[in-house]
Design an enzyme around this catalytic site. Structure first.
Site, short mmCIF file in Angstrom:
data_model
loop_
_atom_site.label_atom_id
_atom_site.label_comp_id
_atom_site.label_asym_id
_atom_site.label_seq_id
_atom_site.Cartn_x
_atom_site.Cartn_y
_atom_site.Cartn_z
CE LYS A 192 -2.21 2.95 3.21
NZ LYS A 192 -1.63 3.92 2.16
N GLY A 244 7.37 4.66 7.75
CA GLY A 244 6.31 5.75 8.82
C GLY A 244 6.85 6.19 9.98
CB THR A 246 7.83 7.65 16.01
OG1 THR A 246 8.96 6.64 15.85
CG2 THR A 246 7.80 5.66 17.28
CD GLU A 247 0.95 9.46 16.45
OE1 GLU A 247 1.19 10.12 15.67
OE2 GLU A 247 -0.34 9.26 16.22
N GLY A 249 3.75 3.64 14.01
CA GLY A 249 4.75 1.81 14.14
C GLY A 249 3.84 1.59 15.45
CD GLU A 266 13.48 3.43 8.03
OE1 GLU A 266 13.04 4.68 8.98
OE2 GLU A 266 12.65 4.23 6.43
CB CYS A 300 12.84 8.12 8.45
SG CYS A 300 14.54 7.59 6.95
CD GLU A 397 10.64 11.97 11.81
OE1 GLU A 397 9.52 11.53 12.00
OE2 GLU A 397 11.51 11.56 10.84
P1 NAI Z 1 2.01 7.70 8.47
O1 NAI Z 1 2.21 6.98 9.49
O2 NAI Z 1 0.52 8.61 9.24
O3 NAI Z 1 2.34 7.41 7.19
C1 NAI Z 1 2.92 6.10 6.34
C2 NAI Z 1 2.06 5.07 5.65
O4 NAI Z 1 0.75 4.41 6.85
C3 NAI Z 1 1.02 5.58 4.78
O5 NAI Z 1 1.63 4.43 3.30
C4 NAI Z 1 0.19 5.63 5.87
O6 NAI Z 1 -1.23 5.82 4.53
C5 NAI Z 1 0.00 4.60 6.42
N1 NAI Z 1 -0.90 4.54 7.74
C6 NAI Z 1 -1.53 5.27 8.23
N2 NAI Z 1 -2.02 5.12 9.61
C7 NAI Z 1 -1.72 4.31 9.23
C8 NAI Z 1 -2.27 2.56 10.53
N3 NAI Z 1 -2.67 2.73 10.76
N4 NAI Z 1 -2.18 1.60 9.98
C9 NAI Z 1 -1.46 0.95 9.16
N5 NAI Z 1 -0.95 2.31 7.71
C10 NAI Z 1 -1.16 3.48 8.48
O7 NAI Z 1 3.15 8.99 8.14
P2 NAI Z 1 2.44 10.30 7.41
O8 NAI Z 1 0.85 11.07 8.57
O9 NAI Z 1 2.63 10.46 6.23
O10 NAI Z 1 3.82 11.77 8.15
C11 NAI Z 1 2.91 12.12 9.52
C12 NAI Z 1 5.07 12.61 10.11
O11 NAI Z 1 5.03 10.84 10.30
C13 NAI Z 1 6.16 13.48 9.28
O12 NAI Z 1 5.51 14.05 9.21
C14 NAI Z 1 6.81 12.95 9.85
O13 NAI Z 1 7.26 12.63 10.96
C15 NAI Z 1 6.46 11.41 9.81
N6 NAI Z 1 7.18 10.13 8.73
C16 NAI Z 1 8.02 9.29 9.28
C17 NAI Z 1 8.27 8.56 7.79
C18 NAI Z 1 10.27 8.42 7.93
O14 NAI Z 1 10.13 7.59 6.89
N7 NAI Z 1 10.38 7.39 9.31
C19 NAI Z 1 7.60 8.19 6.90
C20 NAI Z 1 6.65 9.75 7.01
C21 NAI Z 1 6.56 10.05 7.69
#
Ligand code: NAI
Length: 794
Positions: A192, A244, A246-247, A249, A266, A300, A397
């Site tokens: 996804k 994505g 940490t929250e 994760g 990650e 990240c 972050e």
């Molecule tokens: P996110 O962690 O919500 O999204 C990442 C992925 O997870 C997306 O594909 C999303 O649709 C999916 N997702 C969201 N909630 C989910 C759930 N409950 N179960 C399964 N999948 C889920 O990140 P978001 O909202 O796009 O960004 C928010 C913050 O997260 C950013 O400001 C940044 O600080 C951090 N982030 C860190 C990343 C990294 O590579 N470490 C990448 C993206 C965001």
């Protein structure tokens, strides 16, 4: 004006990349995409779609399907159905598919780069020169692993159907990091992409068709977090790989706790960029441009915390500001642009909010006077100085082009500041002294350390975090292990239904003298025998009901004391491997000397046959891990740059071990010995059925030169004690090898600081069988790989 002056002051003309080919592809799909399931495009079951837009203009690029649980289910079914045929291919046949994918990516590289920039807003220079070449590299590298799989990973099997969820910051690169190792190891995939950036994943679906990949091997389901959640919860998924926040994760760790899904995470980072006074400051500033302004800081592993040695701080800030004044922010398709658009309005608002908070907290905000487009989602490169190490902008972050600067005086202070974070993804160290940089690199809690360089990635080098930056690695051998399991383990029966290899029914002792009734053992904490805080003990009875002795009823306070003692013993991790081997050999020697009395006592519960086997195999097991201690070492990777990467296997730190019930001695040794052989310190909860083994063990340890606190033993009710251990923020990993409920509890309770979790998944492990009970599988869980990139070569 001289020619040089003219050259230096000359304005850049526009140099836009042509988007027509990418847009034509969208048009061919009528700018509307279903899911890619079972090799074909499929409309969403619920019929709902959402838009994806170009963040630099706000214009809608296409409409994509919002995946529902039904869509996820149909994709998982397709992946499941495709699995047997995919796995029955020869490694060479799978290698050829991966090779074909790499070739197709290369052929379409310009189209993919443009599409990525359109959907994400990143400068075309980055998508063209970094993202897409790395995507191809990843598939090539893993085509090689597919070819070598059986030779290099004998005895391992694929997890099965893998669910993969990726973020928006490197959309296609994350597709490659996820799909290439999964396919190379014989898994099938449901992926996804992020809701802001689904287009290149859909383009990759097109590439899978072109490459003739069998239907169902790769399935792409688009949608938002709820689609991700449906994938995480699907009962027929064997593994989840997530990148994505940490929250999220943490939420996924919780959501998978009651299943047997393997998990790799990650997550976020707040990586330090450390500049010492002897660094080449101009190079360091260029590094910083890559470190924090690459991809608008939405990285990240961005070097978002600048730690400067105080003596050079003013000079360095001046150089950084000068350089910031030359950065160009604007339309990302322009080839001369350094900083493109922020991916989405919510992300832009988040950055604005956090910068405002930083200023309110007392930081000084500086932004260059460069033109910023008024249309589209842009945020200027930003320097926050006078940042307090505990402030929000130093800890959270931001995921934007914002650098938080702090100073330090000594290397020691630099390490302290650098490690003063819940994260541990990456770090960059700048010093002309090899001694200073490698001394510091060794002490940083981070999965990747770049010395005099930054943001280098390659398929051969594992990438991933320490602490709350997640667990598991992507790339390298360790990345493949995330998609494999020992074949025997996958098929092992549940723990309660299978007798172990040695007959279980305990025989009352006949030919040994009866053990003394008043045997009372103590806890073992910090190298000392300790009374339990509760003042209570538990009775231990033999197979015939006779009272054999009493063991302390440990409680939370005892666990806390044990954790404190274990943390104080972290110097064990810095002892040489030879040193650790010597101590383990000494433990084996001392156990061997007491073998008869220990077996005699053990036989009262488990019968003579098992008791003798536990002791003699126990001695062998310790020997094995003494042997491994100086052989289970790292690697030197040769990425295609002017660098080497030293892949160091570092201990995880403090490990809580909940031992199996039915093999009190051998089970204990099979878990505690690998953990300490690689330098961890341990808090062990011994078998609840026979905790008296503690007395034998500490007598052995006390005479074996084992430093105080390296092994601590707390007896009592295993489930209660594990709760305290799993929730304790100073414990870095939890190993639970009791039963199904224990495995689930270990996963659920450890989400606080995202401990690494290793369990038997409630399956029976035959500790008496060397193939199951010892070896690399345990060692692999006892370390985390840190890749230290060092410039090397001409
Ligand atoms: P996110 O962690 O919500 O999204 C990442 C992925 O997870 C997306 O594909 C999303 O649709 C999916 N997702 C969201 N909630 C989910 C759930 N409950 N179960 C399964 N999948 C889920 O990140 P978001 O909202 O796009 O960004 C928010 C913050 O997260 C950013 O400001 C940044 O600080 C951090 N982030 C860190 C990343 C990294 O590579 N470490 C990448 C993206 C965001």
């Amino acid at each position: 004006m001289s020619i040089t002056e003219k050259f230096m002051t000359m304005e850049y003309g526009p140099a836009p990349e042509d988007p027509r080919e990418a847009l034509a592809w969208l048009d061919r799909h009528r700018r509307r995409f279903g899911h890619f399931i079972n090799g074909a495009w499929q409309a969403p079951a619920a019929g709902s779609y959402f838009d994806t837009a170009d963040p630099s203009t706000g214009e809608t690029l296409a409409t994509v399907a919002q995946g529902s649980a039904a869509d996820v289910d149909s994709a998982v079914k397709a992946a499941r159905a495709a699995l047997p045929a995919w796995q029955s291919l020869t490694p060479h046949a799978r290698a050829r598919y991966l090779y074909a994918l790499a070739r197709q990516v290369q052929k379409h590289s310009r189209w993919l780069a443009v599409l990525e920039t359109l959907d994400n807003g990143k400068p075309i220079r980055e998508s063209r020169d970094i993202d897409i070449p790395l995507v191809a590299r990843h598939f090539y590298h893993h085509a090689g692993w597919a070819q070598l799989l059986e030779q290099e990973f004998p005895g391992y099997a694929a997890c099965g159907v893998v669910g993969q969820i990726i973020p928006w910051n490197f959309p296609l690169l994350m597709v490659a990091w996820k799909i290439a190792p999964a396919l190379a190891t014989g898994n099938t995939v449901v992926l996804k992409p992020a809701e802001f950036t689904p287009l290149t994943a859909l383009a990759f679906a097109h590439i899978c068709q072109e490459a003739g990949l069998p239907a169902g091997v790769v399935n792409i389901v688009t949608g938002d977090g709820s689609t991700g959640e449906a994938l995480v919860q699907h009962p027929d998924v064997d593994k989840i790989a997530f990148t994505g926040s940490t929250e999220v994760g943490r939420a996924i760790r919780k959501a998978t706790a009651l299943s047997h899904k393997k998990l790799s995470l990650e997550l976020g980072g707040k990586s330090p960029f450390i500049i010492f006074e002897d660094a080449d400051l101009d190079s360091a500033v260029e590094g910083l441009v890559d470190g924090i302004w690459f991809n608008q800081g939405q990285v990240c592993c961005a070097g978002s915390r600048l730690l400067m040695q105080e003596s050079i701080a003013d000079k360095l800030i001046g150089k950084i500001q000068n350089r910031m004044n030359t950065l160009r922010i604007g339309p990302p398709l322009d080839k001369a642009i350094d900083i493109g658009a922020i991916v989405a309005r919510v992300q832009l608002e988040r950055i604005q909010r956090l910068v405002a908070l930083g200023v309110a907290e007392g930081a000084t905000c500086w932004q260059p006077s460069i033109p910023v487009p008024s249309r589209g989602l842009y945020f200027p490169p930003t320097l926050l100085s006078n940042v307090h190490p505990s402030s929000v902008v130093a800890q959270q972050e931001i995921f934007g082009p914002v650098l938080a600067a702090m100073t330090f005086r000594t290397p020691r202070e630099a390490v302290e500041l650098a490690n003063n974070t819940v994260y541990g993804l990456a770090a960059s160290v700048w010093s002309e002294s090899i001694n200073v940089s490698l001394h510091v690199a060794a002490q940083l809690k981070a999965g990747v350390v770049w010395v005099n360089c930054t943001n280098l990635f390659d398929a051969t080098c594992g990438f991933g975090g320490y602490r709350e930056s997640g667990y598991g690695r992507e790339g390298g051998r360790e990345g493949l292990l995330e998609y494999l399991e020992p074949a025997w383990f996958k098929n092992a029966p549940p723990v309660h239904t299978t007798p172990l290899a040695i007959d279980q029914p305990p025989e009352p002792p006949t030919d040994f003298a009866a053990p003394p009734i008043d045997r009372t053992v103590k806890l073992y904490i910090g190298g000392k025998q300790a009374r339990p805080d509760s003042g209570y003990s538990i009775e231990v009875r033999g197979a015939d009901g006779r009272l054999l002795g009493e063991a302390p009823l440990g409680n939370r306070k005892d666990i806390r004391n044990a954790v404190e003692a274990a943390r104080k013993a972290e110097g064990w991790g810095r002892a040489t491997a030879h040193n650790r081997a010597q101590v383990l050999y000494y433990i084996a020697e001392n156990l061997s000397q007491r073998r008869e009395e220990i077996a005699r006592r053990l036989s009262a519960v488990f019968g003579k046959k098992q008791a003798e086997a536990e002791v003699s195999l126990g001695v062998e097991r310790i020997f094995s891990y003494a042997a491994w201690a100086d052989k289970y070492d790292g690697a030197v990777h040769s990425p295609p740059f002017r660098n080497v990467a030293l892949a160091m296997k570092e201990p995880i730190g403090t490990v809580g071990v909940v031992c199996p019930t039915d093999a009190p001695l051998l089970g204990f040794l099979s878990l505690v010995m690998p953990a300490i052989s690689t330098g961890n310190s341990v808090i062990a909860i011994p078998s609840e059925k026979y905790p008296l083994i503690t007395g034998d063990l500490y007598q052995v340890f006390e005479t074996s030169d084992l430093p105080d606190g390296v092994v601590n033993i707390v007896t009592g009710r295993a489930a209660e004690l594990m709760k305290t251990l799993a929730e304790h923020d100073d414990v870095d990993a939890i190993w639970c090898f009791t039963d199904e409920a224990g495995a689930a509890a270990a996963k659920t309770l450890s989400v606080g600081n995202l401990k690494q979790v290793f369990t038997n998944e409630g399956r029976a492990i035959d500790w008496f069988d060397v193939k199951q009970g010892e070896g690399r599988w345990f060692l692999d869980h006892s370390v985390q790989v840190k890749n230290i990139w060092v410039p090397y070569g001409e």
